[in-house]
Design a protein around this motif. Structure first.
Motif, PDB file in Angstrom:
ATOM      1  N   THR A  12     -33.809  25.648  33.744  1.00  0.00           N
ATOM      2  CA  THR A  12     -34.546  26.195  32.603  1.00  0.00           C
ATOM      3  C   THR A  12     -35.143  27.556  32.955  1.00  0.00           C
ATOM      4  OG1 THR A  12     -35.086  23.965  31.855  1.00  0.00           O
ATOM      5  CG2 THR A  12     -36.402  25.770  30.961  1.00  0.00           C
ATOM      6  N   GLY A  13     -34.923  28.513  32.072  1.00  0.00           N
ATOM      7  CA  GLY A  13     -35.438  29.856  32.316  1.00  0.00           C
ATOM      8  C   GLY A  13     -34.706  30.605  33.411  1.00  0.00           C
ATOM      9  N   GLY A  14     -33.599  30.035  33.886  1.00  0.00           N
ATOM     10  CA  GLY A  14     -32.818  30.704  34.921  1.00  0.00           C
ATOM     11  C   GLY A  14     -33.419  30.590  36.314  1.00  0.00           C
ATOM     12  N   GLU A  15     -34.317  29.619  36.523  1.00  0.00           N
ATOM     13  CA  GLU A  15     -35.007  29.505  37.811  1.00  0.00           C
ATOM     14  C   GLU A  15     -34.037  29.285  38.970  1.00  0.00           C
ATOM     15  OE1 GLU A  15     -38.592  26.924  39.962  1.00  0.00           O
ATOM     16  OE2 GLU A  15     -38.101  26.591  37.840  1.00  0.00           O
ATOM     17  N   SER A  16     -32.950  28.594  38.730  1.00  0.00           N
ATOM     18  CA  SER A  16     -32.013  28.261  39.810  1.00  0.00           C
ATOM     19  C   SER A  16     -31.065  29.401  40.172  1.00  0.00           C
ATOM     20  CB  SER A  16     -31.197  27.023  39.439  1.00  0.00           C
ATOM     21  OG  SER A  16     -30.463  27.245  38.242  1.00  0.00           O
ATOM     22  N   LEU A  17     -31.149  30.525  39.504  1.00  0.00           N
ATOM     23  CA  LEU A  17     -30.253  31.642  39.789  1.00  0.00           C
ATOM     24  C   LEU A  17     -30.331  32.028  41.263  1.00  0.00           C
ATOM     25  CD1 LEU A  17     -28.270  33.788  38.706  1.00  0.00           C
ATOM     26  CD2 LEU A  17     -30.249  35.251  38.266  1.00  0.00           C
ATOM     27  N   PHE A  18     -29.174  32.017  41.922  1.00  0.00           N
ATOM     28  CA  PHE A  18     -29.037  32.363  43.345  1.00  0.00           C
ATOM     29  C   PHE A  18     -29.750  31.377  44.272  1.00  0.00           C
ATOM     30  CE2 PHE A  18     -29.235  36.906  41.526  1.00  0.00           C
ATOM     31  CZ  PHE A  18     -27.883  36.898  41.218  1.00  0.00           C
ATOM     32  N   CYS A  19     -30.288  30.277  43.741  1.00  0.00           N
ATOM     33  CA  CYS A  19     -31.074  29.340  44.548  1.00  0.00           C
ATOM     34  C   CYS A  19     -30.328  28.019  44.756  1.00  0.00           C
ATOM     35  CB  CYS A  19     -32.411  29.042  43.871  1.00  0.00           C
ATOM     36  SG  CYS A  19     -33.509  30.464  43.755  1.00  0.00           S
ATOM     37  N   ASP A  20     -30.176  27.627  45.993  1.00  0.00           N
ATOM     38  CA  ASP A  20     -29.562  26.348  46.333  1.00  0.00           C
ATOM     39  C   ASP A  20     -30.679  25.323  46.485  1.00  0.00           C
ATOM     40  OD1 ASP A  20     -27.619  24.544  46.934  1.00  0.00           O
ATOM     41  OD2 ASP A  20     -27.165  25.331  48.932  1.00  0.00           O
ATOM     42  N   MET A  21     -31.157  24.805  45.368  1.00  0.00           N
ATOM     43  CA  MET A  21     -32.373  23.996  45.384  1.00  0.00           C
ATOM     44  C   MET A  21     -32.189  22.632  46.036  1.00  0.00           C
ATOM     45  SD  MET A  21     -34.240  24.898  41.792  1.00  0.00           S
ATOM     46  CE  MET A  21     -35.053  26.490  41.597  1.00  0.00           C
ATOM     47  N   HIS A  22     -31.068  21.988  45.781  1.00  0.00           N
ATOM     48  CA  HIS A  22     -30.787  20.671  46.360  1.00  0.00           C
ATOM     49  C   HIS A  22     -31.976  19.726  46.226  1.00  0.00           C
ATOM     50  CE1 HIS A  22     -26.745  20.956  47.881  1.00  0.00           C
ATOM     51  NE2 HIS A  22     -27.000  22.143  48.405  1.00  0.00           N
ATOM     52  N   LEU A  23     -32.454  19.574  44.993  1.00  0.00           N
ATOM     53  CA  LEU A  23     -33.548  18.649  44.730  1.00  0.00           C
ATOM     54  C   LEU A  23     -33.024  17.217  44.624  1.00  0.00           C
ATOM     55  CD1 LEU A  23     -35.455  20.660  41.962  1.00  0.00           C
ATOM     56  CD2 LEU A  23     -35.874  20.667  44.433  1.00  0.00           C
ATOM     57  N   VAL A  24     -33.880  16.270  44.926  1.00  0.00           N
ATOM     58  CA  VAL A  24     -33.539  14.858  44.747  1.00  0.00           C
ATOM     59  C   VAL A  24     -33.273  14.602  43.262  1.00  0.00           C
ATOM     60  CG1 VAL A  24     -34.478  12.512  44.881  1.00  0.00           C
ATOM     61  CG2 VAL A  24     -34.889  14.152  46.748  1.00  0.00           C
ATOM     62  N   PRO A  25     -32.204  13.869  42.915  1.00  0.00           N
ATOM     63  CA  PRO A  25     -31.955  13.571  41.502  1.00  0.00           C
ATOM     64  C   PRO A  25     -33.193  12.980  40.829  1.00  0.00           C
ATOM     65  CG  PRO A  25     -30.056  12.928  42.800  1.00  0.00           C
ATOM     66  CD  PRO A  25     -31.120  13.342  43.775  1.00  0.00           C
ATOM     67  N   GLY A  26     -33.529  13.564  39.670  1.00  0.00           N
ATOM     68  CA  GLY A  26     -34.713  13.147  38.940  1.00  0.00           C
ATOM     69  C   GLY A  26     -35.908  14.047  39.156  1.00  0.00           C
ATOM     70  N   GLY A  59     -12.672  15.048  43.526  1.00  0.00           N
ATOM     71  CA  GLY A  59     -12.493  13.943  44.459  1.00  0.00           C
ATOM     72  C   GLY A  59     -13.737  13.599  45.243  1.00  0.00           C
ATOM     73  N   ARG A  60     -14.789  14.399  45.131  1.00  0.00           N
ATOM     74  CA  ARG A  60     -16.060  14.136  45.811  1.00  0.00           C
ATOM     75  C   ARG A  60     -17.181  14.832  45.048  1.00  0.00           C
ATOM     76  NH1 ARG A  60     -16.772  12.960  51.115  1.00  0.00           N
ATOM     77  NH2 ARG A  60     -18.956  12.935  50.473  1.00  0.00           N
ATOM     78  N   PHE A  61     -18.410  14.352  45.246  1.00  0.00           N
ATOM     79  CA  PHE A  61     -19.586  14.972  44.649  1.00  0.00           C
ATOM     80  C   PHE A  61     -20.640  15.217  45.714  1.00  0.00           C
ATOM     81  CE2 PHE A  61     -17.710  13.085  40.907  1.00  0.00           C
ATOM     82  CZ  PHE A  61     -18.051  13.950  39.867  1.00  0.00           C
ATOM     83  N   HIS A  62     -21.288  16.372  45.631  1.00  0.00           N
ATOM     84  CA  HIS A  62     -22.554  16.629  46.311  1.00  0.00           C
ATOM     85  C   HIS A  62     -23.597  16.662  45.205  1.00  0.00           C
ATOM     86  CE1 HIS A  62     -20.859  18.534  50.272  1.00  0.00           C
ATOM     87  NE2 HIS A  62     -20.564  17.264  50.130  1.00  0.00           N
ATOM     88  N   TRP A  63     -24.382  15.601  45.142  1.00  0.00           N
ATOM     89  CA  TRP A  63     -25.242  15.334  43.976  1.00  0.00           C
ATOM     90  C   TRP A  63     -26.677  15.733  44.271  1.00  0.00           C
ATOM     91  CZ3 TRP A  63     -25.604   9.734  41.575  1.00  0.00           C
ATOM     92  CH2 TRP A  63     -26.270   9.792  40.343  1.00  0.00           C
ATOM     93  N   SER A  64     -27.157  16.715  43.542  1.00  0.00           N
ATOM     94  CA  SER A  64     -28.543  17.159  43.629  1.00  0.00           C
ATOM     95  C   SER A  64     -29.041  17.510  42.240  1.00  0.00           C
ATOM     96  CB  SER A  64     -28.680  18.408  44.515  1.00  0.00           C
ATOM     97  OG  SER A  64     -28.280  18.154  45.841  1.00  0.00           O
ATOM     98  N   ASP A  65     -30.341  17.624  42.135  1.00  0.00           N
ATOM     99  CA  ASP A  65     -30.956  18.141  40.918  1.00  0.00           C
ATOM    100  C   ASP A  65     -31.280  19.615  41.146  1.00  0.00           C
ATOM    101  OD1 ASP A  65     -32.030  18.117  38.333  1.00  0.00           O
ATOM    102  OD2 ASP A  65     -33.000  16.172  38.664  1.00  0.00           O
ATOM    103  N   SER A  66     -31.694  20.281  40.085  1.00  0.00           N
ATOM    104  CA  SER A  66     -32.067  21.692  40.172  1.00  0.00           C
ATOM    105  C   SER A  66     -32.980  22.001  38.998  1.00  0.00           C
ATOM    106  CB  SER A  66     -30.814  22.579  40.140  1.00  0.00           C
ATOM    107  OG  SER A  66     -31.128  23.915  40.467  1.00  0.00           O
ATOM    108  N   ARG A  67     -33.430  23.243  38.932  1.00  0.00           N
ATOM    109  CA  ARG A  67     -34.259  23.679  37.806  1.00  0.00           C
ATOM    110  C   ARG A  67     -33.588  24.893  37.172  1.00  0.00           C
ATOM    111  NH1 ARG A  67     -38.440  22.275  41.563  1.00  0.00           N
ATOM    112  NH2 ARG A  67     -38.608  24.443  42.254  1.00  0.00           N
TER     113      ARG A  67
END
Length: 257
Positions: A203-217, A193-201
């Protein structure tokens, strides 16, 4: 309408036809918050210090009453739903502090309370952290969906946080499996019913345990994944704490999808 955090000038919000999601007890107590009130089209309930799964009944009750009082403020805004973390902690530094049954009962109580106010509650998939530090419910897609089914209330839906999902999917051993795990979160679009939309990284598991919240793109989540989010009719928050110029870059990326 896309939403952003209430950190940008009202003139910027008007220029790009953006609303804001306000976090009750965090954003609404800041000096100068009043200028954002006309732009509020999303409400997030608090979660700091709350454990609905606590084995301590007093702690559970305190958390429930705290969130209910925050929910009372949601009706001041033009929204039909609120975002909430499931707020269920299993263990902290290896010590058991919560049980799943208590979490389900607590969330049913919150859902019933919000139903009386004509509100839907959208439960967010949780940020994934090392289990030896802080283990919480509803990080993995299957846990998130199961919680939705177990609560079994008509005014309960889900909030999909793509950054949180990437923090969990990155646990898989290969990029192929990481992406497969990421896509599983969108297997039941009718639940969302809702989205919190962010990008992340991822590849290679870089986002593991990381709340990156990057701008889409600005990350490496698949373009097709962003397209799937965009196609969904639910309202979306661009959940980044970033300069306005970065928001514009994200909006330009979204136009290309």
């Amino acid at each position: 309408m896309l939403l952003v955090r209430p950190i940008h000038d009202p003139e910027f919000l008007s220029k790009y036809s953006l609303g804001v999601e306000t976090h009750i007890t965090r954003d609404d107590v800041l000096e100068g918050y009043e200028k954002y009130i006309p732009f509020v089209h999303g409400v997030h309930l608090p979660y700091k210090g709350v454990n609905f799964a606590s084995v301590d009944e007093n702690e559970r009750r305190q958390g429930l009453e705290f969130v209910k009082r925050a929910a009372d403020k949601a009706v001041l805004y033009p929204v039909d739903r609120v975002v909430m973390h499931p707020c269920g902690i299993m263990s902290i530094e290896g010590n058991g502090v919560g049980e799943y049954g208590y979490l389900v009962d607590s969330l049913r109580e919150i859902a019933d309370y919000l139903a009386e106010k004509g509100l839907i509650v959208c439960l967010e998939n949780q940020l994934y952290k090392p289990a030896e530090l802080r283990e919480v419910f509803a990080c993995r897609s299957e846990e998130w969906f199961q919680l939705y089914h177990d609560i079994a209330r008509p005014n309960v839906k889900l909030t999909f946080d793509s950054s949180h999902a990437a923090s969990c999917a990155a646990e898989e051993p290969t990029d192929e499996k990481r992406l497969a795990a990421l896509w599983k979160y969108l297997e039941h679009p009718d639940y969302i019913g809702r989205f919190h939309w962010s990008d992340s990284r991822i590849t290679g598991g870089e986002s593991l345990f990381c709340d990156m919240h990057l701008v889409p793109g600005q990350g490496d989540l698949p373009r097709e994944f962003h397209q799937e989010i965009l196609r969904h009719p639910a309202r979306k928050l661009l959940e980044q704490r970033c300069p306005s110029e970065a928001v514009v870059e994200g909006l330009e990326f979204i136009k290309t999808l």
